[in-house]
Design a protein around this motif. Structure first.
Motif, PDB file in Angstrom:
ATOM      1  N   MET A   1      53.996  40.458 -12.822  1.00  0.00           N
ATOM      2  CA  MET A   1      53.507  40.111 -11.480  1.00  0.00           C
ATOM      3  C   MET A   1      53.887  38.678 -11.127  1.00  0.00           C
ATOM      4  N   ILE A   2      54.441  38.507  -9.919  1.00  0.00           N
ATOM      5  CA  ILE A   2      54.793  37.194  -9.407  1.00  0.00           C
ATOM      6  C   ILE A   2      53.782  36.829  -8.323  1.00  0.00           C
ATOM      7  N   PHE A   3      53.118  35.681  -8.482  1.00  0.00           N
ATOM      8  CA  PHE A   3      52.141  35.235  -7.493  1.00  0.00           C
ATOM      9  C   PHE A   3      52.831  34.246  -6.563  1.00  0.00           C
ATOM     10  N   THR A   4      52.793  34.544  -5.272  1.00  0.00           N
ATOM     11  CA  THR A   4      53.456  33.681  -4.287  1.00  0.00           C
ATOM     12  C   THR A   4      52.458  33.214  -3.243  1.00  0.00           C
ATOM     13  N   ALA A   5      52.332  31.900  -3.097  1.00  0.00           N
ATOM     14  CA  ALA A   5      51.554  31.333  -1.994  1.00  0.00           C
ATOM     15  C   ALA A   5      52.438  31.397  -0.764  1.00  0.00           C
ATOM     16  N   ALA A   6      52.086  32.264   0.189  1.00  0.00           N
ATOM     17  CA  ALA A   6      53.072  32.693   1.190  1.00  0.00           C
ATOM     18  C   ALA A   6      52.583  32.575   2.625  1.00  0.00           C
ATOM     19  N   ASP A  74      55.367  28.601  -5.130  1.00  0.00           N
ATOM     20  CA  ASP A  74      54.640  27.866  -4.102  1.00  0.00           C
ATOM     21  C   ASP A  74      55.521  27.742  -2.861  1.00  0.00           C
ATOM     22  N   ALA A  75      55.228  28.568  -1.869  1.00  0.00           N
ATOM     23  CA  ALA A  75      55.971  28.513  -0.607  1.00  0.00           C
ATOM     24  C   ALA A  75      55.021  28.210   0.544  1.00  0.00           C
ATOM     25  N   THR A  76      54.036  27.348   0.257  1.00  0.00           N
ATOM     26  CA  THR A  76      53.089  26.942   1.287  1.00  0.00           C
ATOM     27  C   THR A  76      53.747  25.971   2.255  1.00  0.00           C
ATOM     28  N   HIS A  77      53.028  25.634   3.304  1.00  0.00           N
ATOM     29  CA  HIS A  77      53.519  24.669   4.287  1.00  0.00           C
ATOM     30  C   HIS A  77      53.796  23.329   3.612  1.00  0.00           C
ATOM     31  N   PRO A  78      54.821  22.603   4.052  1.00  0.00           N
ATOM     32  CA  PRO A  78      55.166  21.332   3.416  1.00  0.00           C
ATOM     33  C   PRO A  78      54.028  20.316   3.363  1.00  0.00           C
ATOM     34  N   TYR A  79      53.012  20.489   4.225  1.00  0.00           N
ATOM     35  CA  TYR A  79      51.911  19.520   4.258  1.00  0.00           C
ATOM     36  C   TYR A  79      50.641  20.038   3.573  1.00  0.00           C
ATOM     37  N   ALA A  80      50.718  21.211   2.957  1.00  0.00           N
ATOM     38  CA  ALA A  80      49.548  21.793   2.281  1.00  0.00           C
ATOM     39  C   ALA A  80      49.453  21.277   0.847  1.00  0.00           C
ATOM     40  N   VAL A  81      49.295  19.962   0.712  1.00  0.00           N
ATOM     41  CA  VAL A  81      49.380  19.340  -0.615  1.00  0.00           C
ATOM     42  C   VAL A  81      48.238  19.738  -1.531  1.00  0.00           C
ATOM     43  N   ASN A  82      47.053  19.985  -0.983  1.00  0.00           N
ATOM     44  CA  ASN A  82      45.923  20.349  -1.839  1.00  0.00           C
ATOM     45  C   ASN A  82      46.157  21.691  -2.529  1.00  0.00           C
ATOM     46  N   TYR A  98      55.759  27.266 -12.823  1.00  0.00           N
ATOM     47  CA  TYR A  98      55.529  26.989 -11.401  1.00  0.00           C
ATOM     48  C   TYR A  98      56.838  26.534 -10.784  1.00  0.00           C
ATOM     49  N   ILE A  99      57.157  27.051  -9.596  1.00  0.00           N
ATOM     50  CA  ILE A  99      58.305  26.541  -8.845  1.00  0.00           C
ATOM     51  C   ILE A  99      57.903  26.372  -7.388  1.00  0.00           C
ATOM     52  N   ARG A 100      58.351  25.279  -6.810  1.00  0.00           N
ATOM     53  CA  ARG A 100      58.065  24.961  -5.418  1.00  0.00           C
ATOM     54  C   ARG A 100      59.289  25.249  -4.557  1.00  0.00           C
ATOM     55  N   PHE A 101      59.111  26.053  -3.496  1.00  0.00           N
ATOM     56  CA  PHE A 101      60.162  26.215  -2.499  1.00  0.00           C
ATOM     57  C   PHE A 101      59.921  25.177  -1.414  1.00  0.00           C
ATOM     58  N   GLU A 102      60.900  24.317  -1.170  1.00  0.00           N
ATOM     59  CA  GLU A 102      60.767  23.234  -0.188  1.00  0.00           C
ATOM     60  C   GLU A 102      61.813  23.368   0.889  1.00  0.00           C
ATOM     61  N   ARG A 103      61.365  23.577   2.127  1.00  0.00           N
ATOM     62  CA  ARG A 103      62.312  23.646   3.238  1.00  0.00           C
ATOM     63  C   ARG A 103      62.906  22.265   3.507  1.00  0.00           C
ATOM     64  N   ASP A 104      64.093  22.252   4.087  1.00  0.00           N
ATOM     65  CA  ASP A 104      64.778  20.992   4.351  1.00  0.00           C
ATOM     66  C   ASP A 104      64.081  20.198   5.451  1.00  0.00           C
ATOM     67  N   LEU A 105      64.171  18.878   5.340  1.00  0.00           N
ATOM     68  CA  LEU A 105      63.660  17.991   6.369  1.00  0.00           C
ATOM     69  C   LEU A 105      64.579  17.983   7.580  1.00  0.00           C
ATOM     70  N   THR A 106      64.013  17.657   8.733  1.00  0.00           N
ATOM     71  CA  THR A 106      64.815  17.420   9.922  1.00  0.00           C
ATOM     72  C   THR A 106      65.305  15.979   9.899  1.00  0.00           C
ATOM     73  N   ASP A 107      66.574  15.799  10.200  1.00  0.00           N
ATOM     74  CA  ASP A 107      67.135  14.445  10.274  1.00  0.00           C
ATOM     75  C   ASP A 107      66.520  13.704  11.455  1.00  0.00           C
ATOM     76  N   TYR A 239      56.884  17.823  -8.403  1.00  0.00           N
ATOM     77  CA  TYR A 239      56.942  19.240  -8.755  1.00  0.00           C
ATOM     78  C   TYR A 239      57.724  19.437 -10.052  1.00  0.00           C
ATOM     79  N   PRO A 240      57.265  20.320 -10.940  1.00  0.00           N
ATOM     80  CA  PRO A 240      58.010  20.567 -12.176  1.00  0.00           C
ATOM     81  C   PRO A 240      59.333  21.277 -11.948  1.00  0.00           C
ATOM     82  N   HIS A 241      59.383  22.134 -10.923  1.00  0.00           N
ATOM     83  CA  HIS A 241      60.631  22.822 -10.564  1.00  0.00           C
ATOM     84  C   HIS A 241      60.672  22.941  -9.043  1.00  0.00           C
ATOM     85  N   LEU A 242      61.848  22.700  -8.469  1.00  0.00           N
ATOM     86  CA  LEU A 242      61.990  22.671  -7.017  1.00  0.00           C
ATOM     87  C   LEU A 242      63.208  23.487  -6.598  1.00  0.00           C
TER      88      LEU A 242
END
Length: 259
Positions: A1-6, A74-82, A98-107, A239-242
């Protein structure tokens, strides 16, 4: 089972990719709307379970152990730090990767951007630019702006999701119908510009949520009108993995579930 914060569009795409790869996925969301969006997706391949109850770190660790969770994505919103902090703590306690999916920043190339590092600083900065403050930061931190002393003489325009819960929150904070824009984004450059003009915005407050969150179009519309934009900077955690792509997430899951 893969748990995804989605709880984001990114998270739903990650869930779909993992299910298509044949993984059984538990997708965690914190709103009924998020649950509806997940359930509307095709989950061909693996089995999808939607978990809609918020969990703290101890509850997460217990859930991982009792449900045979092997990886946390972890694919939560970029500002959901808690949520991210709790997840990393829980993963350490339960001994799962644990792995964090991080969307790219806007320039941020627009010259009239003012970068701050907190909601409080955003309120202070915005108060210097005029009386009509256009908020595009969602509803979760709306109370901080409503009760911010620097904004006491300002008119706040809050653009929020069109759900009964969110509208009730806005009304409970004393916002009038003239101060609430209940629409689902992201919005085009043209629509952002039209809204800024209609509500007489003197300044826009936003987050750097990336192109998928419509940040680019907000900047472009503000530039068209010469409006200042106060940007609450994205928090950075260790993050341990990104990962920055869905395929990178899938490859990581593959690598740690092979044994």
């Amino acid at each position: 089972m893969i748990f995804t914060a989605a709880g984001t569009q990114d998270g739903r795409a990650v869930v779909r990719r993992l299910c298509e790869a044949g993984y059984d996925v538990t997708a965690s969301v914190v709103s009924s709307y998020g649950e509806q969006l997940l359930e509307a997706q095709s989950a061909a391949g693996g089995h999808l379970t939607v978990h809609d109850t918020p969990l703290d770190a101890d509850e997460m660790a217990a859930y991982f152990r009792t449900h045979g969770v092997r990886v946390f994505v972890d694919a939560t919103h970029p500002y959901a730090v808690n949520v991210s902090r709790n997840a990393m703590t829980a993963c350490t306690a339960a001994g799962i990767p644990y792995i964090r999916f991080e969307r790219d920043l806007t320039d941020i190339s627009y010259e009239n951007v003012h970068l701050v590092h907190s909601y409080e600083k955003a309120a202070e900065a915005a108060a210097h630019f005029g009386k009509n403050v256009f908020l595009t930061t969602g509803s979760r931190n709306l109370e901080r702006f409503v009760k911010a002393k620097p904004l006491v003489d300002c008119t706040l325009i809050a653009r929020v999701l069109p759900t009964a819960e969110v509208i009730a929150l806005c009304e409970g904070l004393g916002l009038t119908p003239a101060q609430i824009i209940a629409m689902q984004g992201p919005f085009s450059r043209e629509l952002n510009r039209a809204m800024y003009e209609k509500y007489g915005a003197d300044v826009v407050i936003t987050k750097n949520s990336g192109a998928i969150g419509g940040t680019d179009a907000k900047f472009q519309a503000a530039a068209d009108l010469g409006l200042p934009v106060v940007v609450i900077d994205r928090p950075v955690l260790d993050y341990p993995h990104l990962a920055h792509t869905y395929e990178e997430v899938k490859q990581f899951v593959d690598s740690v579930t092979e044994s």
